[in-house]
Design an enzyme around this catalytic site. Structure first.
Site, mmCIF file in Angstrom:
data_model
loop_
_atom_site.group_PDB
_atom_site.id
_atom_site.type_symbol
_atom_site.label_atom_id
_atom_site.label_comp_id
_atom_site.label_asym_id
_atom_site.label_seq_id
_atom_site.Cartn_x
_atom_site.Cartn_y
_atom_site.Cartn_z
ATOM 1 N N ARG A 55 0.822 -1.225 0.000
ATOM 2 C CA ARG A 55 0.000 0.000 0.000
ATOM 3 C C ARG A 55 0.852 1.270 0.000
ATOM 4 N NH1 ARG A 55 -3.484 -1.602 5.066
ATOM 5 N NH2 ARG A 55 -1.333 -2.047 5.612
ATOM 6 N N LYS A 159 -0.465 -19.332 3.934
ATOM 7 C CA LYS A 159 -1.296 -19.768 5.052
ATOM 8 C C LYS A 159 -1.567 -18.587 5.966
ATOM 9 C CE LYS A 159 0.062 -21.339 8.959
ATOM 10 N NZ LYS A 159 0.856 -21.116 10.188
ATOM 11 N N HIS A 189 4.467 -24.539 4.221
ATOM 12 C CA HIS A 189 5.916 -24.624 4.025
ATOM 13 C C HIS A 189 6.515 -25.939 4.533
ATOM 14 C CE1 HIS A 189 6.315 -23.176 8.207
ATOM 15 N NE2 HIS A 189 7.538 -23.633 8.170
ATOM 16 N N LYS A 193 9.881 -28.801 3.094
ATOM 17 C CA LYS A 193 11.051 -29.272 3.847
ATOM 18 C C LYS A 193 11.515 -30.596 3.254
ATOM 19 C CE LYS A 193 9.599 -27.192 8.241
ATOM 20 N NZ LYS A 193 10.651 -26.373 8.824
ATOM 21 N N GLU A 227 8.145 -26.521 19.960
ATOM 22 C CA GLU A 227 8.986 -25.338 19.786
ATOM 23 C C GLU A 227 9.386 -24.833 21.158
ATOM 24 O OE1 GLU A 227 7.761 -22.789 16.217
ATOM 25 O OE2 GLU A 227 5.867 -23.428 17.044
ATOM 26 N N ASP A 246 -2.916 -22.770 13.885
ATOM 27 C CA ASP A 246 -1.572 -22.392 13.438
ATOM 28 C C ASP A 246 -0.751 -23.614 13.005
ATOM 29 O OD1 ASP A 246 0.476 -20.396 13.090
ATOM 30 O OD2 ASP A 246 1.462 -21.191 14.887
ATOM 31 N N HIS A 251 0.203 -27.845 9.135
ATOM 32 C CA HIS A 251 1.471 -28.581 9.123
ATOM 33 C C HIS A 251 1.311 -30.015 9.644
ATOM 34 C CE1 HIS A 251 2.927 -24.686 8.262
ATOM 35 N NE2 HIS A 251 3.116 -24.261 9.483
ATOM 36 N N LYS A 347 4.126 -24.360 21.919
ATOM 37 C CA LYS A 347 5.197 -23.373 22.043
ATOM 38 C C LYS A 347 5.744 -23.447 23.465
ATOM 39 C CE LYS A 347 3.895 -20.543 18.275
ATOM 40 N NZ LYS A 347 4.848 -20.862 17.220
HETATM 41 P P1 NDP Z 1 3.453 -8.407 7.186
HETATM 42 O O1 NDP Z 1 2.399 -7.712 7.959
HETATM 43 O O2 NDP Z 1 4.863 -8.310 7.644
HETATM 44 O O3 NDP Z 1 3.433 -7.895 5.674
HETATM 45 C C1 NDP Z 1 2.247 -7.714 4.944
HETATM 46 C C2 NDP Z 1 2.571 -7.089 3.598
HETATM 47 O O4 NDP Z 1 1.355 -6.863 2.919
HETATM 48 C C3 NDP Z 1 3.273 -5.752 3.651
HETATM 49 O O5 NDP Z 1 4.078 -5.604 2.503
HETATM 50 C C4 NDP Z 1 2.112 -4.760 3.614
HETATM 51 O O6 NDP Z 1 2.603 -3.512 3.184
HETATM 52 C C5 NDP Z 1 1.222 -5.464 2.599
HETATM 53 N N1 NDP Z 1 -0.196 -5.167 2.716
HETATM 54 C C6 NDP Z 1 -0.952 -5.164 3.829
HETATM 55 N N2 NDP Z 1 -2.234 -4.914 3.516
HETATM 56 C C7 NDP Z 1 -2.278 -4.785 2.176
HETATM 57 C C8 NDP Z 1 -3.325 -4.526 1.250
HETATM 58 N N3 NDP Z 1 -4.564 -4.342 1.668
HETATM 59 N N4 NDP Z 1 -3.017 -4.482 -0.061
HETATM 60 C C9 NDP Z 1 -1.748 -4.657 -0.486
HETATM 61 N N5 NDP Z 1 -0.713 -4.891 0.349
HETATM 62 C C10 NDP Z 1 -0.981 -4.948 1.659
HETATM 63 O O7 NDP Z 1 2.973 -9.926 7.088
HETATM 64 P P2 NDP Z 1 3.886 -11.216 6.825
HETATM 65 O O8 NDP Z 1 4.840 -10.910 5.732
HETATM 66 O O9 NDP Z 1 4.423 -11.718 8.116
HETATM 67 O O10 NDP Z 1 2.803 -12.282 6.375
HETATM 68 C C11 NDP Z 1 2.275 -12.286 5.073
HETATM 69 C C12 NDP Z 1 1.546 -13.602 4.845
HETATM 70 O O11 NDP Z 1 2.482 -14.669 4.955
HETATM 71 C C13 NDP Z 1 0.453 -13.914 5.863
HETATM 72 O O12 NDP Z 1 -0.572 -14.599 5.214
HETATM 73 C C14 NDP Z 1 1.147 -14.826 6.868
HETATM 74 O O13 NDP Z 1 0.232 -15.661 7.523
HETATM 75 C C15 NDP Z 1 2.038 -15.627 5.919
HETATM 76 N N6 NDP Z 1 3.176 -16.227 6.596
HETATM 77 C C16 NDP Z 1 4.151 -15.432 7.119
HETATM 78 C C17 NDP Z 1 5.263 -16.011 7.733
HETATM 79 C C18 NDP Z 1 6.377 -15.169 8.267
HETATM 80 O O14 NDP Z 1 7.381 -15.774 8.681
HETATM 81 N N7 NDP Z 1 6.258 -13.849 8.285
HETATM 82 C C19 NDP Z 1 5.414 -17.497 7.843
HETATM 83 C C20 NDP Z 1 4.328 -18.229 7.214
HETATM 84 C C21 NDP Z 1 3.272 -17.599 6.624
HETATM 85 P P3 NDP Z 1 1.737 -2.181 3.376
HETATM 86 O O15 NDP Z 1 1.374 -2.098 4.805
HETATM 87 O O16 NDP Z 1 2.614 -1.058 2.843
HETATM 88 O O17 NDP Z 1 0.563 -2.384 2.509
HETATM 89 C C1 BG6 Z 2 4.385 -21.256 11.083
HETATM 90 C C2 BG6 Z 2 3.625 -20.906 12.323
HETATM 91 O O1 BG6 Z 2 3.508 -21.628 10.052
HETATM 92 O O2 BG6 Z 2 5.241 -22.355 11.373
HETATM 93 C C3 BG6 Z 2 4.577 -20.574 13.460
HETATM 94 O O3 BG6 Z 2 2.805 -19.772 12.052
HETATM 95 C C4 BG6 Z 2 5.552 -21.700 13.682
HETATM 96 O O4 BG6 Z 2 3.860 -20.328 14.667
HETATM 97 C C5 BG6 Z 2 6.214 -22.079 12.374
HETATM 98 O O5 BG6 Z 2 6.527 -21.244 14.606
HETATM 99 C C6 BG6 Z 2 7.056 -23.334 12.548
HETATM 100 O O6 BG6 Z 2 7.765 -23.526 11.371
HETATM 101 P P1 BG6 Z 2 9.178 -24.253 11.422
HETATM 102 O O7 BG6 Z 2 9.583 -24.320 9.983
HETATM 103 O O8 BG6 Z 2 10.073 -23.370 12.261
HETATM 104 O O9 BG6 Z 2 8.957 -25.574 12.050
#
Ligand code: NDP
Ligand code: BG6
Length: 501
Positions: A55, A159, A189, A193, A227, A246, A251, A347
């Site tokens: 955004r 997810k 994910h 693995k 974990e 979660d 998983h 956890k």
């Molecule tokens: P973040 O909140 O860190 O990032 C979200 C991203 O989406 C940002 O780039 C944000 O930027 C953008 N965004 C938010 N709202 C909108 C919108 N309405 N339109 C367009 N862009 C938007 O989240 P994560 O990266 O942690 O997670 C993203 C997805 O990945 C989720 O579904 C999460 O469940 C999944 N996930 C994440 C993991 C992780 O390790 N982080 C692990 C496994 C899954 P801006 O605010 O500028 O729009």
């Molecule tokens: C994510 C969960 O999908 O998997 C986390 O949202 C969790 O809560 C993670 O910690 C575990 O992944 P890994 O690869 O570290 O076992």
């Protein structure tokens, strides 16, 4: 695979990789580093581009290129690889409103970049976004015809896939209105693995084990995903989710399916996914008495005081979210009828460990009673998926000399002794998206079958049990197995599995 070189045989066609949510945590920590590694391995070719979308209207291409460099430095990429993705192939587009006008601009930008980089119109749209916006983004892409490009178009969905059966169905309906299932890549994910994929090889490439893999030979199966960390700063997400959503619904459901499924006719996406769906549908409904929900209390772990779940920053004082789930289930088919499968995840437990323990039936008679060694033991197969990837088959041996004594020892194998490195799950999955292989992705029906099974266990109205941080979970989880004459096997790499196992 022992190093990156076999990957060179992969053919990735020229493409544009659009990361919706391309400035978020997932993009920073996982996607950008994985794409960089694939570029370094030479599998992406030179006709490619990445377009990040978020955004933030103030960010531009130059700012995003700097962001990518920082992300890669943080990921530990070698300095000479930091520019590997190529500045001229990195772009950013801000969609501050998310309205039709924004998506029309996105569509124009996509076409401009394709022209500039001489790309044929093959597109990946990766939704690395807060899950609540998945439906509106799918609609936005479709309104501007981005769901069907001049080349192939693939949609990657992160997810969690829905919050329950109803929301998963609605999300599938929205997606299927605009994308064919063959275009959709739902990420779990764990499936990326190596050790999880190896479950299939272990079972189906080794006739020795497959011939034993049934109710005649197996007493029980235990799956542990523990974990050691708490929820940290993730309350915003986790407090509305909990361990069941979660970990169990996705998983652990995948691990259960891979351990329990029938032999697929072929090793392709359709055959493997259909067997997993069949397995999930064969699980008997899980009664409430076979489920333990709990959450960690505060306490001392390794000499350090850690907060309880309710004291973690951002947790609702009225929260009923669980950080631990243990459950017992049965699979109602010819292979598994009567064999209990125990699943547990949590956890802030004793350690980080993902392990599948398969305990075989005990020998029918004790041959060595007359020699004074009358304990009967069962063999146990421990498949450790992380962190010390490998397996151990626990067998009895005779201790040399007198008196006549048996000892349990593990015949073990560790990946790190045999192979040089294990690719990151996202690297594997992104390559599969780019080559159009859906085998390691979750089918629409699979996501729904899993919610159908585990959704009824969501219980927002009851307060979870408690467990001590650094332990293996609540006493109620021990009682769950105790009722069936079983106990959780000690999940250690070189097991002393005790008397009764
Ligand atoms: P973040 O909140 O860190 O990032 C979200 C991203 O989406 C940002 O780039 C944000 O930027 C953008 N965004 C938010 N709202 C909108 C919108 N309405 N339109 C367009 N862009 C938007 O989240 P994560 O990266 O942690 O997670 C993203 C997805 O990945 C989720 O579904 C999460 O469940 C999944 N996930 C994440 C993991 C992780 O390790 N982080 C692990 C496994 C899954 P801006 O605010 O500028 O729009
Ligand atoms: C994510 C969960 O999908 O998997 C986390 O949202 C969790 O809560 C993670 O910690 C575990 O992944 P890994 O690869 O570290 O076992």
């Amino acid at each position: 695979m022992t190093d990156g070189s076999p990957l060179q045989s992969y053919q990735v066609e020229p493409h544009l990789f659009v990361v919706l949510g391309g400035t978020g945590d997932l993009a920073r920590r996982k996607l950008v580093p994985a794409l960089r590694r694939l570029a370094s391995l030479g599998v992406l070719g030179s006709r490619r581009a990445i377009l990040a979308v978020a955004r933030d209207a103030d960010l531009d291409d130059l700012g995003f290129r700097e962001w990518v460099r920082e992300a890669l430095r943080e990921s530990g990429a070698p300095e000479e690889e930091i520019d590997r993705l190529g500045d001229a192939r990195l772009f950013y587009e801000g969609l501050p409103k998310g309205d039709r006008g924004d998506y029309a601009r996105l569509a124009r930008r996509v076409r401009e970049i394709e022209q500039q980089c001489e790309l044929p119109g093959n597109r990946v749209f990766y939704m690395a976004l807060p899950p609540r916006v998945f439906p509106e983004v799918v609609e936005g892409l479709a309104e501007t015809d981005l769901n069907e490009g001049p080349g192939w178009t693939r949609l990657v969905v992160e997810k969690p896939f829905g919050r329950d059966l109803e929301s998963a169905r609605r999300l599938n309906e929205t997606i299927h209105r605009h994308f064919d299932e063959s275009q959709v890549y739902r990420i779990d994910h764990y499936l990326g693995k190596e050790t999880v994929q190896n479950l299939l090889v272990f079972r189906f490439a080794n006739a020795l084990f497959e011939s034993q893999w049934n109710r005649e030979r197996i007493e029980e199966v235990q799956i542990t995903v523990s974990e050691d960390l708490g929820i940290g700063s993730r309350a915003g997400y986790y407090d509305g989710s909990g361990a069941l959503r979660d970990m169990i619904q996705n998983h652990m459901a995948q691990l259960l399916s891979l351990v329990g499924m029938e032999v697929p006719g072929r090793f392709d996406a359709e055959s493997v996914r259909q067997e997993k769906i069949k397995l999930l549908r064969s699980v008997s409904p899980i009664e409430g008495e076979n489920v333990v929900r709990a959450r960690y209390t505060g306490g001392e772990v390794d000499g350090r005081q850690v907060p309880g779940y309710m004291d973690e920053p951002g947790v609702d004082p009225r929260s009923t979210t669980e950080t631990y789930v243990a459950l017992a289930l049965g699979i109602d088919n010819w292979r598994w009828q009567g064999v209990p499968f125990y699943l547990r995840t949590g956890k802030r437990l004793d350690r980080r460990l993902t392990q599948i323990a398969v305990r075989f039936r005990e020998p029918p008679v004790c041959m060595f009673e007359s020699m004074g060694a009358c304990e009967t033991h069962s063999n146990v197969l421990l498949l450790t998926l992380q962190p010390d990837e490998g397996f151990a088959l626990v067998v009895d041996v005779k201790v040399p000399g007198e008196p006549f004594e048996l000892r349990r020892i593990p015949l073990d194998f560790f990946y790190k002794q045999a192979f040089e490195g294990i690719p990151d799950a996202y690297q594997t999955l992104l390559l599969d998206v780019l080559t159009g292989d859906q085998t390691l992705f979750v089918h629409a029906e699979e996501a729904e079958a899993s919610w159908d099974l585990f959704g009824p266990l969501l219980d927002p109205d009851s307060t979870p049990q408690k467990y001590t941080p650094g332990s293996w979970g609540p006493v109620e989880a021990d009682a769950l197995l105790g009722r069936r004459g079983h106990r959780w096997l000690d999940p250690v790499d070189h097991p002393d599995l005790g008397e009764d196992s």
